[in-house]
Design an enzyme around this catalytic site. Structure first.
Site, short mmCIF file in Angstrom:
data_model
loop_
_atom_site.label_atom_id
_atom_site.label_comp_id
_atom_site.label_asym_id
_atom_site.label_seq_id
_atom_site.Cartn_x
_atom_site.Cartn_y
_atom_site.Cartn_z
N ASP A 1 7.83 0.04 -2.24
CA ASP A 1 9.37 -0.68 -1.65
C ASP A 1 10.57 -0.44 -2.68
O ASP A 1 11.63 0.18 -2.26
CB ASP A 1 9.19 -1.87 -1.44
CG ASP A 1 7.73 -2.04 -0.49
OD1 ASP A 1 7.61 -1.36 0.37
OD2 ASP A 1 6.92 -2.98 -0.78
N HIS B 1 5.24 -7.77 1.25
CA HIS B 1 5.61 -5.89 1.41
C HIS B 1 5.18 -5.97 2.97
O HIS B 1 4.18 -5.74 3.54
CB HIS B 1 4.06 -5.48 0.86
CG HIS B 1 3.99 -4.11 1.12
ND1 HIS B 1 4.92 -3.12 1.04
CD2 HIS B 1 2.78 -3.35 2.00
CE1 HIS B 1 4.33 -1.88 1.61
NE2 HIS B 1 3.43 -2.07 2.39
P1 NAX Z 1 -7.67 4.74 4.83
O1 NAX Z 1 -8.24 4.05 5.84
O2 NAX Z 1 -7.51 6.11 4.63
O3 NAX Z 1 -8.76 4.08 3.74
C1 NAX Z 1 -9.30 2.94 3.31
C2 NAX Z 1 -10.69 3.18 2.96
O4 NAX Z 1 -11.18 1.86 2.42
C3 NAX Z 1 -11.53 3.90 3.98
O5 NAX Z 1 -12.19 4.91 3.48
C4 NAX Z 1 -12.72 2.60 4.04
O6 NAX Z 1 -13.98 3.12 4.31
C5 NAX Z 1 -12.57 1.82 2.87
N1 NAX Z 1 -12.80 0.40 2.90
C6 NAX Z 1 -12.75 -0.47 3.88
N2 NAX Z 1 -13.19 -1.66 3.75
C7 NAX Z 1 -13.62 -1.51 2.40
C8 NAX Z 1 -14.42 -2.57 1.65
N3 NAX Z 1 -14.77 -3.83 2.02
N4 NAX Z 1 -14.87 -2.10 0.46
C9 NAX Z 1 -14.52 -0.77 -0.02
N5 NAX Z 1 -13.98 0.08 0.76
C10 NAX Z 1 -13.51 0.00 1.91
O7 NAX Z 1 -6.46 4.02 4.19
P2 NAX Z 1 -5.43 4.27 3.33
O8 NAX Z 1 -4.33 5.02 4.05
O9 NAX Z 1 -6.03 4.73 1.95
O10 NAX Z 1 -4.50 2.60 3.17
C11 NAX Z 1 -5.50 1.80 2.65
C12 NAX Z 1 -4.56 0.31 2.63
O11 NAX Z 1 -3.34 0.40 1.89
C13 NAX Z 1 -4.34 -0.07 3.92
O12 NAX Z 1 -4.60 -1.57 3.97
C14 NAX Z 1 -2.85 0.41 4.13
O13 NAX Z 1 -2.08 -0.69 5.11
C15 NAX Z 1 -2.35 -0.12 2.77
N6 NAX Z 1 -1.11 0.24 2.10
C16 NAX Z 1 -0.38 -0.45 1.55
C17 NAX Z 1 0.79 -0.10 0.65
C18 NAX Z 1 1.62 -1.10 0.11
O14 NAX Z 1 2.57 -0.62 -0.56
N7 NAX Z 1 1.09 -2.09 -0.43
C19 NAX Z 1 1.42 1.07 1.27
C20 NAX Z 1 0.37 2.06 1.91
C21 NAX Z 1 -0.56 1.61 2.65
O15 NAX Z 1 -0.24 1.48 3.98
#
Ligand code: NAX
Length: 327
Positions: A161, A189
């Site tokens: 952000d 966020h």
């Molecule tokens: P993806 O869905 O591409 O990847 C998430 C991965 O996490 C998947 O491979 C899944 O198998 C794995 N996973 C789920 N539960 C798990 C667990 N208990 N232990 C280990 N692995 C696990 O999502 P992605 O685009 O990489 O985003 C990940 C997270 O970042 C989401 O929650 C998203 O909302 C968040 N974000 C946060 C941002 C921020 O600024 N704080 C910005 C970007 C993003 O939106």
């Protein structure tokens, strides 16, 4: 050569993970003299673990001189063992029709368990950075489960952000973005976050003396930064990945670089009128590598106070949704 540090990454086969791991292994996060061991953690599903093996193969194929080992696992107690940094990216995405409260509860469970495991097996100097959403509240839950590691070791990411705000303000002012200082993100966020423009400077002058359109600053500037994630999804059909990974590189690198001033979501302890027990985006100054102090004393006008009150309310509401998860 320094002793390698252990960096645990959850959600390592996800899209942010794929944009992040190669940058950590190349030295972008910890510098060109610091070897790393990557401890990659995925959800216990065949598809996720298979994808993770593929990512590990590609990391091998890069022959990064700084990469001294890769562990792939679906067991957090293995992945977090002796970790110096724990980057918590893995979380369940918000599904169609899912209420924010349900997302909070579903993802909260992940962070209860990860907070407890990190506390019991990670290194004594372990630091945690939470990216998985809702990041501030997930971080608060994980920190509350830790008894050995103090709360200030747990941070959540608002750096994407800050970077968005910096880029947008530079475009509006028609300046190089490196001339911008003191542009901090306050609060959650989420679209309620407040990119506080009144203290920002451009080339040493107040940004508000250069961008004098206060209606733009209070309106479209704040809204565009707050809703940028949704705009990326609308355009790309997927959420921010490379920019999120880049922001996490910035977040950790700046927390490891004494003297750096940047936005991090940390336990507020009441700063700027936030509830003392929420994790809010705040201006911090890195003191020693991995540690920070909240920068106090920026004066807030009525507009800023109302924005901070709104984002604080959302954080307090999130906290009450997950009250039973907080130890
Ligand atoms: P993806 O869905 O591409 O990847 C998430 C991965 O996490 C998947 O491979 C899944 O198998 C794995 N996973 C789920 N539960 C798990 C667990 N208990 N232990 C280990 N692995 C696990 O999502 P992605 O685009 O990489 O985003 C990940 C997270 O970042 C989401 O929650 C998203 O909302 C968040 N974000 C946060 C941002 C921020 O600024 N704080 C910005 C970007 C993003 O939106």
């Amino acid at each position: 050569m320094n002793t390698p540090i252990r960096v645990a990454v959850t959600g390592a086969a996800g899209q942010i993970g794929y944009a992040l791991l190669f940058r950590i292994a190349s030295g972008a996060m910890f510098g060109p003299e610091q070897p790393v061991i990557l401890q990659l953690i995925e959800a216990p599903f065949e598809k996720a673990m298979k994808a993770l093996e593929g990512v590990a193969m590609e990391l091998d194929d890069c022959a990064f001189p700084l990469l001294k080992g890769i562990i792939t696992t679906d067991k957090p107690e293995v992945g977090f063992k002796d970790a110096n940094w724990c980057l918590l990216i893995g979380a369940k995405p918000r599904g169609p029709g899912m209420e924010r409260a349900d997302l909070l509860k579903d993802n909260g469970k992940i962070f209860i368990s990860q907070g407890e495991i990190i506390d019991s097996v990670a290194a004594d100097d372990a630091r945690v950075a939470v990216v998985g959403n809702p990041a501030n509240t997930n971080c608060m839950i994980a920190a509350s489960r830790a008894k050995r590691l103090p709360a200030d070791r747990f941070t959540a990411m608002v750096r994407l952000d800050q970077n968005r705000a910096q880029s947008l303000l530079a475009k509006k002012a028609g300046v190089d973005l490196t001339t911008i200082r003191n542009l901090f993100i306050y609060g959650n966020h989420s679209p309620t976050m407040f990119p506080a423009f009144a203290h920002a400077t451009i080339g040493g002058k107040l940004a508000t003396d250069i961008v004098t359109d206060s209606a733009w600053l209070q309106g479209p500037f704040c809204e565009t930064v707050g809703k940028r994630g949704a705009a990326i999804i609308a355009a790309r059909g997927a959420s921010s990945a490379a920019s999120a990974a880049n922001a996490l590189v910035d977040h950790v690198r700046d927390l490891m670089t004494p003297g750096t001033v940047h936005s991090v979501a940390v336990k507020s302890n009441g700063a700027y009128g936030f509830d003392p027990n929420v994790w809010a985006g705040l201006p911090v100054r890195t003191t020693i590598p991995g540690s920070y102090e909240i920068i106090q004393g920026f004066t807030m006008d009525d507009f800023a106070k109302s924005k901070i009150a709104a984002t604080n309310k959302e954080l307090v509401d999130e906290r009450s949704f997950v009250a039973e998860m907080i130890a």
